[in-house]
Design a protein around this motif. Structure first.
Motif, PDB file in Angstrom:
ATOM      1  N   LYS A  15      89.047   5.562 -32.333  1.00  0.00           N
ATOM      2  CA  LYS A  15      88.726   4.132 -32.428  1.00  0.00           C
ATOM      3  C   LYS A  15      88.135   3.611 -31.127  1.00  0.00           C
ATOM      4  CE  LYS A  15      92.129   2.771 -35.933  1.00  0.00           C
ATOM      5  NZ  LYS A  15      93.311   1.930 -36.216  1.00  0.00           N
ATOM      6  N   ASP A  16      88.471   4.280 -30.023  1.00  0.00           N
ATOM      7  CA  ASP A  16      87.998   3.855 -28.709  1.00  0.00           C
ATOM      8  C   ASP A  16      86.768   4.617 -28.243  1.00  0.00           C
ATOM      9  OD1 ASP A  16      90.204   2.106 -28.520  1.00  0.00           O
ATOM     10  OD2 ASP A  16      91.476   3.748 -27.799  1.00  0.00           O
ATOM     11  N   MET A  17      86.329   5.615 -29.013  1.00  0.00           N
ATOM     12  CA  MET A  17      85.198   6.423 -28.577  1.00  0.00           C
ATOM     13  C   MET A  17      83.900   5.638 -28.648  1.00  0.00           C
ATOM     14  SD  MET A  17      85.786  10.219 -30.164  1.00  0.00           S
ATOM     15  CE  MET A  17      87.353  11.071 -29.976  1.00  0.00           C
ATOM     16  N   GLN A  18      83.071   5.826 -27.658  1.00  0.00           N
ATOM     17  CA  GLN A  18      81.728   5.268 -27.679  1.00  0.00           C
ATOM     18  C   GLN A  18      80.915   5.990 -28.749  1.00  0.00           C
ATOM     19  OE1 GLN A  18      79.639   5.782 -23.983  1.00  0.00           O
ATOM     20  NE2 GLN A  18      77.940   4.441 -24.572  1.00  0.00           N
ATOM     21  N   VAL A  19      80.186   5.227 -29.556  1.00  0.00           N
ATOM     22  CA  VAL A  19      79.322   5.790 -30.595  1.00  0.00           C
ATOM     23  C   VAL A  19      77.877   5.462 -30.233  1.00  0.00           C
ATOM     24  CG1 VAL A  19      78.737   5.842 -33.038  1.00  0.00           C
ATOM     25  CG2 VAL A  19      81.121   5.500 -32.339  1.00  0.00           C
ATOM     26  N   ILE A  20      77.043   6.490 -30.102  1.00  0.00           N
ATOM     27  CA  ILE A  20      75.663   6.327 -29.654  1.00  0.00           C
ATOM     28  C   ILE A  20      74.724   6.904 -30.705  1.00  0.00           C
ATOM     29  CG2 ILE A  20      74.022   6.707 -27.779  1.00  0.00           C
ATOM     30  CD1 ILE A  20      76.475   7.608 -26.063  1.00  0.00           C
ATOM     31  N   GLY A  21      73.789   6.098 -31.173  1.00  0.00           N
ATOM     32  CA  GLY A  21      72.762   6.550 -32.090  1.00  0.00           C
ATOM     33  C   GLY A  21      71.406   6.597 -31.416  1.00  0.00           C
ATOM     34  N   LEU A 122      70.488  10.158 -24.187  1.00  0.00           N
ATOM     35  CA  LEU A 122      71.839  10.145 -24.747  1.00  0.00           C
ATOM     36  C   LEU A 122      72.889  10.299 -23.656  1.00  0.00           C
ATOM     37  CD1 LEU A 122      71.259  12.248 -27.981  1.00  0.00           C
ATOM     38  CD2 LEU A 122      72.148   9.910 -27.902  1.00  0.00           C
ATOM     39  N   ASN A 123      72.667  11.190 -22.729  1.00  0.00           N
ATOM     40  CA  ASN A 123      73.656  11.378 -21.668  1.00  0.00           C
ATOM     41  C   ASN A 123      73.702  10.191 -20.712  1.00  0.00           C
ATOM     42  OD1 ASN A 123      75.054  13.827 -22.194  1.00  0.00           O
ATOM     43  ND2 ASN A 123      73.227  14.991 -21.635  1.00  0.00           N
ATOM     44  N   GLU A 124      72.554   9.588 -20.455  1.00  0.00           N
ATOM     45  CA  GLU A 124      72.538   8.395 -19.595  1.00  0.00           C
ATOM     46  C   GLU A 124      73.259   7.221 -20.245  1.00  0.00           C
ATOM     47  OE1 GLU A 124      68.445   7.662 -18.821  1.00  0.00           O
ATOM     48  OE2 GLU A 124      68.327   9.093 -17.145  1.00  0.00           O
ATOM     49  N   ALA A 125      73.294   7.204 -21.595  1.00  0.00           N
ATOM     50  CA  ALA A 125      73.927   6.101 -22.318  1.00  0.00           C
ATOM     51  C   ALA A 125      75.448   6.188 -22.305  1.00  0.00           C
ATOM     52  CB  ALA A 125      73.432   6.063 -23.760  1.00  0.00           C
ATOM     53  N   ARG A 126      75.996   7.340 -21.971  1.00  0.00           N
ATOM     54  CA  ARG A 126      77.454   7.488 -21.959  1.00  0.00           C
ATOM     55  C   ARG A 126      78.056   6.657 -20.822  1.00  0.00           C
ATOM     56  NH1 ARG A 126      79.149  13.680 -23.287  1.00  0.00           N
ATOM     57  NH2 ARG A 126      81.196  12.669 -23.361  1.00  0.00           N
ATOM     58  N   LYS A 127      78.935   5.752 -21.163  1.00  0.00           N
ATOM     59  CA  LYS A 127      79.535   4.872 -20.158  1.00  0.00           C
ATOM     60  C   LYS A 127      80.480   5.623 -19.242  1.00  0.00           C
ATOM     61  CE  LYS A 127      79.162   0.869 -23.222  1.00  0.00           C
ATOM     62  NZ  LYS A 127      79.897  -0.121 -24.050  1.00  0.00           N
ATOM     63  N   PRO A 132      85.319  11.555 -24.376  1.00  0.00           N
ATOM     64  CA  PRO A 132      84.534  12.014 -25.527  1.00  0.00           C
ATOM     65  C   PRO A 132      83.747  10.883 -26.155  1.00  0.00           C
ATOM     66  CG  PRO A 132      86.842  11.801 -26.121  1.00  0.00           C
ATOM     67  CD  PRO A 132      86.769  11.586 -24.634  1.00  0.00           C
ATOM     68  N   CYS A 133      82.714  11.244 -26.901  1.00  0.00           N
ATOM     69  CA  CYS A 133      81.913  10.240 -27.602  1.00  0.00           C
ATOM     70  C   CYS A 133      81.461  10.817 -28.942  1.00  0.00           C
ATOM     71  CB  CYS A 133      80.709   9.802 -26.766  1.00  0.00           C
ATOM     72  SG  CYS A 133      79.412  11.051 -26.592  1.00  0.00           S
ATOM     73  N   LEU A 134      80.913   9.956 -29.772  1.00  0.00           N
ATOM     74  CA  LEU A 134      80.337  10.341 -31.045  1.00  0.00           C
ATOM     75  C   LEU A 134      78.853   9.999 -31.006  1.00  0.00           C
ATOM     76  CD1 LEU A 134      83.097   8.908 -33.420  1.00  0.00           C
ATOM     77  CD2 LEU A 134      82.913  11.227 -32.506  1.00  0.00           C
ATOM     78  N   GLN A 135      78.030  10.848 -31.602  1.00  0.00           N
ATOM     79  CA  GLN A 135      76.579  10.647 -31.577  1.00  0.00           C
ATOM     80  C   GLN A 135      75.996  10.853 -32.965  1.00  0.00           C
ATOM     81  OE1 GLN A 135      74.877  13.229 -28.570  1.00  0.00           O
ATOM     82  NE2 GLN A 135      76.186  12.415 -26.937  1.00  0.00           N
ATOM     83  N   PHE A 136      74.871  10.171 -33.211  1.00  0.00           N
ATOM     84  CA  PHE A 136      74.142  10.387 -34.457  1.00  0.00           C
ATOM     85  C   PHE A 136      72.668  10.129 -34.232  1.00  0.00           C
ATOM     86  CE2 PHE A 136      75.161   5.883 -34.510  1.00  0.00           C
ATOM     87  CZ  PHE A 136      74.080   5.254 -35.116  1.00  0.00           C
ATOM     88  N   ARG A 137      71.837  10.745 -35.066  1.00  0.00           N
ATOM     89  CA  ARG A 137      70.408  10.467 -35.093  1.00  0.00           C
ATOM     90  C   ARG A 137      70.128   9.567 -36.288  1.00  0.00           C
ATOM     91  NH1 ARG A 137      67.537  16.281 -34.898  1.00  0.00           N
ATOM     92  NH2 ARG A 137      65.735  14.962 -35.340  1.00  0.00           N
ATOM     93  N   ALA A 199      73.120  10.516 -41.792  1.00  0.00           N
ATOM     94  CA  ALA A 199      74.576  10.621 -41.944  1.00  0.00           C
ATOM     95  C   ALA A 199      75.126  11.943 -41.416  1.00  0.00           C
ATOM     96  CB  ALA A 199      75.006  10.391 -43.386  1.00  0.00           C
ATOM     97  N   LEU A 200      74.487  12.493 -40.406  1.00  0.00           N
ATOM     98  CA  LEU A 200      75.001  13.653 -39.691  1.00  0.00           C
ATOM     99  C   LEU A 200      75.469  13.170 -38.320  1.00  0.00           C
ATOM    100  CD1 LEU A 200      75.389  16.768 -39.368  1.00  0.00           C
ATOM    101  CD2 LEU A 200      73.055  16.832 -38.446  1.00  0.00           C
ATOM    102  N   GLY A 201      76.749  13.310 -38.056  1.00  0.00           N
ATOM    103  CA  GLY A 201      77.297  12.879 -36.774  1.00  0.00           C
ATOM    104  C   GLY A 201      77.806  14.055 -35.976  1.00  0.00           C
ATOM    105  N   MET A 202      78.124  13.808 -34.713  1.00  0.00           N
ATOM    106  CA  MET A 202      78.593  14.883 -33.843  1.00  0.00           C
ATOM    107  C   MET A 202      79.604  14.345 -32.845  1.00  0.00           C
ATOM    108  SD  MET A 202      76.235  17.325 -31.415  1.00  0.00           S
ATOM    109  CE  MET A 202      76.860  18.096 -29.924  1.00  0.00           C
ATOM    110  N   TYR A 203      80.712  15.043 -32.714  1.00  0.00           N
ATOM    111  CA  TYR A 203      81.702  14.782 -31.676  1.00  0.00           C
ATOM    112  C   TYR A 203      81.318  15.576 -30.438  1.00  0.00           C
ATOM    113  CZ  TYR A 203      85.938  15.644 -28.950  1.00  0.00           C
ATOM    114  OH  TYR A 203      86.836  15.776 -27.925  1.00  0.00           O
ATOM    115  N   VAL A 204      81.376  14.930 -29.264  1.00  0.00           N
ATOM    116  CA  VAL A 204      81.106  15.594 -27.988  1.00  0.00           C
ATOM    117  C   VAL A 204      82.287  15.330 -27.065  1.00  0.00           C
ATOM    118  CG1 VAL A 204      79.518  15.870 -26.058  1.00  0.00           C
ATOM    119  CG2 VAL A 204      78.633  15.168 -28.292  1.00  0.00           C
ATOM    120  N   ALA A 205      82.882  16.386 -26.551  1.00  0.00           N
ATOM    121  CA  ALA A 205      84.048  16.258 -25.687  1.00  0.00           C
ATOM    122  C   ALA A 205      83.687  15.625 -24.354  1.00  0.00           C
ATOM    123  CB  ALA A 205      84.677  17.635 -25.457  1.00  0.00           C
TER     124      ALA A 205
END
Length: 284
Positions: A15-21, A122-127, A132-137, A199-205
């Motif tokens: 719930k706290d993970m940053q989500v970046i598209g 994408l990496n620059e957008a990580r706060k 960990p964060c979640l990403q999608f295209r 609707a393809l997402g990815m978890y990144v540690a």
């Protein structure tokens, strides 16, 4: 608590993970297209042709943006990448289309190798890269269900063992619709297709610099576990005159005009509305 759990940020609630598209809007990358061009000037001329850009804007307005605007979980970011040569008229139009979406950040880049620039953004957008964060295209002619972000977080919460043992994990909602849209409205057919972009997402540690753009979407399962869910339609992929993947000879997908019930489903589930499509594509 194990050392690995601390380093990967395993115990951070999704719930706290940053989500970046990430969405590319006619960005003239070096590489990254199945349609080939001899020079970057030829590619720019192709991408910025008036009829092509008009179709892309209509698809963005009626398909790609409404579903994000109406997400049940509004805590996400969307980077829209454009070329620094995109004419001001079109740049201004894109800013106007997204003015009511605080999640959107439009980034202008010169032509560079596609994966290099997308991974960098994408990496620059990580706060906080240690978390960990979640990403999608998100393609500019596709839609996802309005609960995509919410379900992505929930699916990651449901997979603690996979998160514990892997730096990355893909989440593939593989049921959706192939659709054609235009002045006639929407025609579509339901299908199950693994590892589409939509609707393809990815978890990144945490402390992992891999991104969803490190991998060709259809091959991502070669590099990480993939959790697939087929319970309900989660995407709409449009076939149109300028699909990059359909410029070569491919098998056509037959579609049928939506029924009254399906029009209601598209509006509720994807925020894609038949009357909106008709107006936009008929120039009203």
């Amino acid at each position: 608590m194990s050392e690995r759990a601390v380093s990967t940020g395993l115990f951070v609630n999704s719930k706290d993970m940053q989500v970046i598209g990430l969405c590319r809007f006619s960005y003239p990358a070096l590489g990254g297209f199945q349609v080939e061009h001899e020079t970057i000037d030829e590619r720019i001329s192709y991408l910025y042709a008036e009829d092509r850009l008009e179709e892309r804007f209509r698809l963005m307005e009626t398909v790609a943006l409404p579903c994000l605007r109406e997400q049940t979980d509004q805590e996400f970011e969307l980077i829209i990448v454009i070329g620094d040569s995109l004419p001001k008229l079109h740049c201004d139009r894109l800013h106007e289309l997204t003015a009511d979406m605080p999640q959107v950040r439009i980034v202008s880049e010169p032509p560079r190798p596609q994966r290099e620039v997308m991974k960098e953004l994408l990496n620059e957008a990580r706060k906080d890269p240690s978390r960990p964060c979640l990403q999608f295209r998100h393609d500019d002619d596709d839609a996802v269900s309005v609960d995509f972000i919410e379900r992505l977080r929930q699916t990651v919460r449901d997979c603690p063992g996979l998160i514990r043992d892997n730096r990355t994990m893909a989440v593939d909602y593989n049921r959706g619709y192939v659709a054609e849209v235009g002045a006639h409205g929407i025609s579509a057919t339901e299908t199950v297709r693994s590892l589409y972009v939509a609707a393809l997402g990815m978890y990144v540690a945490g402390n992992c610099s891999l991104t969803i753009m490190n991998f060709a979407h259809e091959k991502i399962g070669r590099f990480m576990p993939v959790v697939s869910l087929s319970d309900t339609p989660m995407w709409v992929r449009t076939h149109n005159g300028y699909n990059d993947s359909r410029q070569k000879k491919v098998k056509p997908v037959p579609v049928e005009p939506l029924t009254t019930e399906q029009k209601a489903e598209f509006a509720i589930r994807f925020a894609v509305r038949d009357d909106h499509v008709k107006r936009a594509f008929s120039g009203e």
